[in-house]
Write a protein that holds these residues in place. Sequence first.
Motif, PDB file in Angstrom:
ATOM      1  N   LYS A   3       0.831  -1.213   0.000  1.00  0.00           N
ATOM      2  CA  LYS A   3       0.000   0.000   0.000  1.00  0.00           C
ATOM      3  C   LYS A   3       0.858   1.253   0.000  1.00  0.00           C
ATOM      4  O   LYS A   3       1.956   1.268   0.550  1.00  0.00           O
ATOM      5  CB  LYS A   3      -0.846   0.003   1.282  1.00  0.00           C
ATOM      6  N   LYS A   4       0.317   2.338  -0.562  1.00  0.00           N
ATOM      7  CA  LYS A   4       1.008   3.633  -0.499  1.00  0.00           C
ATOM      8  C   LYS A   4       0.993   4.109   0.943  1.00  0.00           C
ATOM      9  O   LYS A   4       0.056   3.821   1.697  1.00  0.00           O
ATOM     10  CB  LYS A   4       0.268   4.655  -1.367  1.00  0.00           C
ATOM     11  N   ARG A   5       2.006   4.877   1.283  1.00  0.00           N
ATOM     12  CA  ARG A   5       2.107   5.306   2.683  1.00  0.00           C
ATOM     13  C   ARG A   5       2.111   6.819   2.850  1.00  0.00           C
ATOM     14  O   ARG A   5       2.609   7.548   1.993  1.00  0.00           O
ATOM     15  CB  ARG A   5       3.399   4.772   3.295  1.00  0.00           C
ATOM     16  N   ILE A   6       1.606   7.239   4.016  1.00  0.00           N
ATOM     17  CA  ILE A   6       1.767   8.628   4.470  1.00  0.00           C
ATOM     18  C   ILE A   6       2.602   8.546   5.739  1.00  0.00           C
ATOM     19  O   ILE A   6       2.360   7.689   6.597  1.00  0.00           O
ATOM     20  CB  ILE A   6       0.406   9.275   4.817  1.00  0.00           C
ATOM     21  N   VAL A  98      19.146  11.889   1.522  1.00  0.00           N
ATOM     22  CA  VAL A  98      19.037  10.587   2.221  1.00  0.00           C
ATOM     23  C   VAL A  98      17.586  10.399   2.674  1.00  0.00           C
ATOM     24  O   VAL A  98      16.996   9.318   2.541  1.00  0.00           O
ATOM     25  CB  VAL A  98      19.985  10.541   3.449  1.00  0.00           C
ATOM     26  N   ALA A  99      16.998  11.497   3.205  1.00  0.00           N
ATOM     27  CA  ALA A  99      15.612  11.437   3.677  1.00  0.00           C
ATOM     28  C   ALA A  99      14.662  11.132   2.517  1.00  0.00           C
ATOM     29  O   ALA A  99      13.761  10.292   2.633  1.00  0.00           O
ATOM     30  CB  ALA A  99      15.243  12.773   4.323  1.00  0.00           C
ATOM     31  N   VAL A 100      14.889  11.790   1.385  1.00  0.00           N
ATOM     32  CA  VAL A 100      14.011  11.583   0.228  1.00  0.00           C
ATOM     33  C   VAL A 100      14.125  10.126  -0.244  1.00  0.00           C
ATOM     34  O   VAL A 100      13.122   9.467  -0.545  1.00  0.00           O
ATOM     35  CB  VAL A 100      14.381  12.575  -0.910  1.00  0.00           C
ATOM     36  N   GLU A 101      15.352   9.601  -0.262  1.00  0.00           N
ATOM     37  CA  GLU A 101      15.570   8.205  -0.669  1.00  0.00           C
ATOM     38  C   GLU A 101      14.858   7.253   0.293  1.00  0.00           C
ATOM     39  O   GLU A 101      14.227   6.282  -0.125  1.00  0.00           O
ATOM     40  CB  GLU A 101      17.080   7.874  -0.686  1.00  0.00           C
ATOM     41  N   ASN A 102      14.975   7.536   1.598  1.00  0.00           N
ATOM     42  CA  ASN A 102      14.304   6.691   2.602  1.00  0.00           C
ATOM     43  C   ASN A 102      12.800   6.660   2.369  1.00  0.00           C
ATOM     44  O   ASN A 102      12.165   5.604   2.474  1.00  0.00           O
ATOM     45  CB  ASN A 102      14.588   7.210   4.020  1.00  0.00           C
ATOM     46  N   MET A 103      12.234   7.823   2.066  1.00  0.00           N
ATOM     47  CA  MET A 103      10.783   7.866   1.832  1.00  0.00           C
ATOM     48  C   MET A 103      10.413   7.026   0.606  1.00  0.00           C
ATOM     49  O   MET A 103       9.444   6.272   0.626  1.00  0.00           O
ATOM     50  CB  MET A 103      10.318   9.323   1.677  1.00  0.00           C
ATOM     51  N   LYS A 104      11.216   7.166  -0.439  1.00  0.00           N
ATOM     52  CA  LYS A 104      10.949   6.403  -1.681  1.00  0.00           C
ATOM     53  C   LYS A 104      10.982   4.901  -1.388  1.00  0.00           C
ATOM     54  O   LYS A 104      10.101   4.140  -1.761  1.00  0.00           O
ATOM     55  CB  LYS A 104      12.009   6.735  -2.731  1.00  0.00           C
ATOM     56  N   LYS A 105      12.042   4.507  -0.660  1.00  0.00           N
ATOM     57  CA  LYS A 105      12.257   3.089  -0.340  1.00  0.00           C
ATOM     58  C   LYS A 105      11.068   2.507   0.425  1.00  0.00           C
ATOM     59  O   LYS A 105      10.682   1.360   0.227  1.00  0.00           O
ATOM     60  CB  LYS A 105      13.528   3.005   0.533  1.00  0.00           C
ATOM     61  N   GLU A 106      10.479   3.315   1.317  1.00  0.00           N
ATOM     62  CA  GLU A 106       9.383   2.840   2.163  1.00  0.00           C
ATOM     63  C   GLU A 106       8.011   3.088   1.536  1.00  0.00           C
ATOM     64  O   GLU A 106       6.994   2.836   2.168  1.00  0.00           O
ATOM     65  CB  GLU A 106       9.441   3.533   3.538  1.00  0.00           C
ATOM     66  N   GLY A 107       7.996   3.630   0.328  1.00  0.00           N
ATOM     67  CA  GLY A 107       6.711   3.882  -0.343  1.00  0.00           C
ATOM     68  C   GLY A 107       5.951   5.063   0.238  1.00  0.00           C
ATOM     69  O   GLY A 107       4.724   5.151   0.124  1.00  0.00           O
ATOM     70  N   VAL A 108       6.673   5.972   0.888  1.00  0.00           N
ATOM     71  CA  VAL A 108       6.016   7.137   1.489  1.00  0.00           C
ATOM     72  C   VAL A 108       5.759   8.181   0.409  1.00  0.00           C
ATOM     73  O   VAL A 108       6.684   8.681  -0.215  1.00  0.00           O
ATOM     74  CB  VAL A 108       6.888   7.746   2.624  1.00  0.00           C
ATOM     75  N   GLU A 109       4.484   8.510   0.214  1.00  0.00           N
ATOM     76  CA  GLU A 109       4.141   9.482  -0.833  1.00  0.00           C
ATOM     77  C   GLU A 109       3.907  10.876  -0.281  1.00  0.00           C
ATOM     78  O   GLU A 109       4.014  11.859  -1.013  1.00  0.00           O
ATOM     79  CB  GLU A 109       2.888   9.010  -1.555  1.00  0.00           C
ATOM     80  N   VAL A 110       3.528  10.949   0.999  1.00  0.00           N
ATOM     81  CA  VAL A 110       3.230  12.259   1.600  1.00  0.00           C
ATOM     82  C   VAL A 110       3.881  12.337   2.973  1.00  0.00           C
ATOM     83  O   VAL A 110       3.854  11.369   3.745  1.00  0.00           O
ATOM     84  CB  VAL A 110       1.701  12.458   1.769  1.00  0.00           C
ATOM     85  N   LEU A 111       4.446  13.506   3.285  1.00  0.00           N
ATOM     86  CA  LEU A 111       5.059  13.728   4.597  1.00  0.00           C
ATOM     87  C   LEU A 111       4.275  14.820   5.333  1.00  0.00           C
ATOM     88  O   LEU A 111       4.103  15.922   4.804  1.00  0.00           O
ATOM     89  CB  LEU A 111       6.519  14.176   4.406  1.00  0.00           C
ATOM     90  N   VAL A 112       3.826  14.485   6.554  1.00  0.00           N
ATOM     91  CA  VAL A 112       3.094  15.464   7.368  1.00  0.00           C
ATOM     92  C   VAL A 112       3.974  15.845   8.555  1.00  0.00           C
ATOM     93  O   VAL A 112       4.462  14.979   9.284  1.00  0.00           O
ATOM     94  CB  VAL A 112       1.746  14.877   7.854  1.00  0.00           C
ATOM     95  N   VAL A 113       4.200  17.145   8.696  1.00  0.00           N
ATOM     96  CA  VAL A 113       5.167  17.632   9.674  1.00  0.00           C
ATOM     97  C   VAL A 113       4.473  18.502  10.712  1.00  0.00           C
ATOM     98  O   VAL A 113       3.838  19.499  10.366  1.00  0.00           O
ATOM     99  CB  VAL A 113       6.259  18.453   8.941  1.00  0.00           C
ATOM    100  N   LEU A 114       4.583  18.118  11.974  1.00  0.00           N
ATOM    101  CA  LEU A 114       4.014  18.909  13.065  1.00  0.00           C
ATOM    102  C   LEU A 114       5.147  19.673  13.726  1.00  0.00           C
ATOM    103  O   LEU A 114       6.074  19.058  14.267  1.00  0.00           O
ATOM    104  CB  LEU A 114       3.361  17.984  14.118  1.00  0.00           C
ATOM    105  N   GLY A 115       5.106  21.012  13.673  1.00  0.00           N
ATOM    106  CA  GLY A 115       6.218  21.731  14.285  1.00  0.00           C
ATOM    107  C   GLY A 115       6.041  23.234  14.292  1.00  0.00           C
ATOM    108  O   GLY A 115       5.038  23.772  13.815  1.00  0.00           O
ATOM    109  N   GLY A 116       7.062  23.910  14.846  1.00  0.00           N
ATOM    110  CA  GLY A 116       7.099  25.369  14.884  1.00  0.00           C
ATOM    111  C   GLY A 116       7.932  25.900  13.730  1.00  0.00           C
ATOM    112  O   GLY A 116       8.152  25.197  12.728  1.00  0.00           O
ATOM    113  N   ASP A 117       8.465  27.115  13.867  1.00  0.00           N
ATOM    114  CA  ASP A 117       9.119  27.747  12.704  1.00  0.00           C
ATOM    115  C   ASP A 117      10.320  26.985  12.156  1.00  0.00           C
ATOM    116  O   ASP A 117      10.470  26.869  10.939  1.00  0.00           O
ATOM    117  CB  ASP A 117       9.462  29.217  12.977  1.00  0.00           C
ATOM    118  N   GLY A 118      11.182  26.434  13.034  1.00  0.00           N
ATOM    119  CA  GLY A 118      12.360  25.695  12.562  1.00  0.00           C
ATOM    120  C   GLY A 118      11.942  24.469  11.765  1.00  0.00           C
ATOM    121  O   GLY A 118      12.405  24.236  10.631  1.00  0.00           O
ATOM    122  N   THR A 119      11.039  23.682  12.336  1.00  0.00           N
ATOM    123  CA  THR A 119      10.569  22.441  11.707  1.00  0.00           C
ATOM    124  C   THR A 119       9.831  22.745  10.406  1.00  0.00           C
ATOM    125  O   THR A 119       9.982  22.030   9.400  1.00  0.00           O
ATOM    126  CB  THR A 119       9.614  21.717  12.688  1.00  0.00           C
TER     127      THR A 119
END
Length: 376
Positions: A3-6, A98-119
């Motif tokens: 399955k595709k992943r988030i 490296v992060a983008v490659e990791n997401m590809k490898k795991e089938g991650v299509e969308v990244l949701v980020v919870l954070g403040g200004d730095g994040t």
Amino acid sequence: MAKKRIAILTGGGDAPGLNAVIHAFVRACLNTMDYELIGYKFGYRGLYNNDYMKLDRQTTSGILHKGGTILFNSNKDNLFNFTVEENGVNVKKDVSDVAVENMKKEGVEVLVVLGGDGTLTSARDFARKGVKVIGVPKTIDNDLASTEVTFGFDTAVNIVTENLGRLHTTAESHHRIMIVEAMGRSAGWIALHAGIAGSADVILIPEIEYSIDNIVKKVDERKARGKEFTIIVVTEGAVEKGGSASIGKIVEDSADSIRFGGVAAKIAHQLENHPGVTNEVRYCTLGHIQRGGDTSPADRLLSSRYGVKAAELIKEENFGNMVSLQDGKMNYVSLEDVVGGAKITGETAKGGDKVVDPNGELVQTAKKLGISFGDE
Ligand code: F6P
């Protein structure tokens, strides 16, 4: 076929409501789309190390009310300027690929980020690299200009307000001046809201420089009315006229390395040594207590709305945005504007920061209530 992943991650310092967002987001996704969900651990560091856990109804059950985050936090790991060891020496490198490659490898299509200004700055930078990103605004400081309220703020205000109430009884018994140091960095929102709700006599915020003499004036004015005690709430980043903010420590590698601290102790010392002050003075620093424990009902509600809105944006394939509260309604704003200085609310905004307007309604309300800001 898999399955595709988030994927979701929680970056920066924690704030009450992170778990509530995860709880809502997972349910809204599972109820409306056909994705598998994972959560990277320790913010962006987990994305770099490919360290994650599966998120489903079971693994996110019973977390709605709990502060902290089941995914853990890190406030240091900017993958666009990351510390790696090369030939025995620590060097800074952009390891975002490296992060983008990791997401590809795991089938991650969308990244949701919870954070403040730095994040969220890193979230924007991943969006610029073509990653499908959604941001959710977190911080107890409430200092993001691109949303009316961040989650975590209400809980912190409740905690400070409750403690101001507790300090009233002991201050009154001893005829003391009590100073409470609140978080907020260079934004006075927590102290301002809690100061009004918790009936402080003096509110000191970074946006309005104070003088010790003006604080003493308030103490005297209260004495003349038979009130022998005074309650002061001060934001950690508050500044004396002609002075500078009190720095507690420097956290290397953190997006904003300065940690404020010590202003309440400094004011206590100055007041006790002031010739016009006869009261004993005590201070108390609430510190991380403001971020701990259960999440307030208002933050659970706000976080649930943010979580569901994030899932809706994914369903609409509306990426590169941060969910945002505007005119009391769930909306969104481009990640490009979040850290670039968007101004949605009525108060003044510097860059992406939202600070208290000294001439704004809240400060004027407090002044009309007789609360001193140490400026006159
Ligand atoms: O930005 C949130 C905040 O809690 C500030 O109010 C406070 O100054 C800072 O983080 C504390 O950071 P740390 O958790 O690194 O001590």
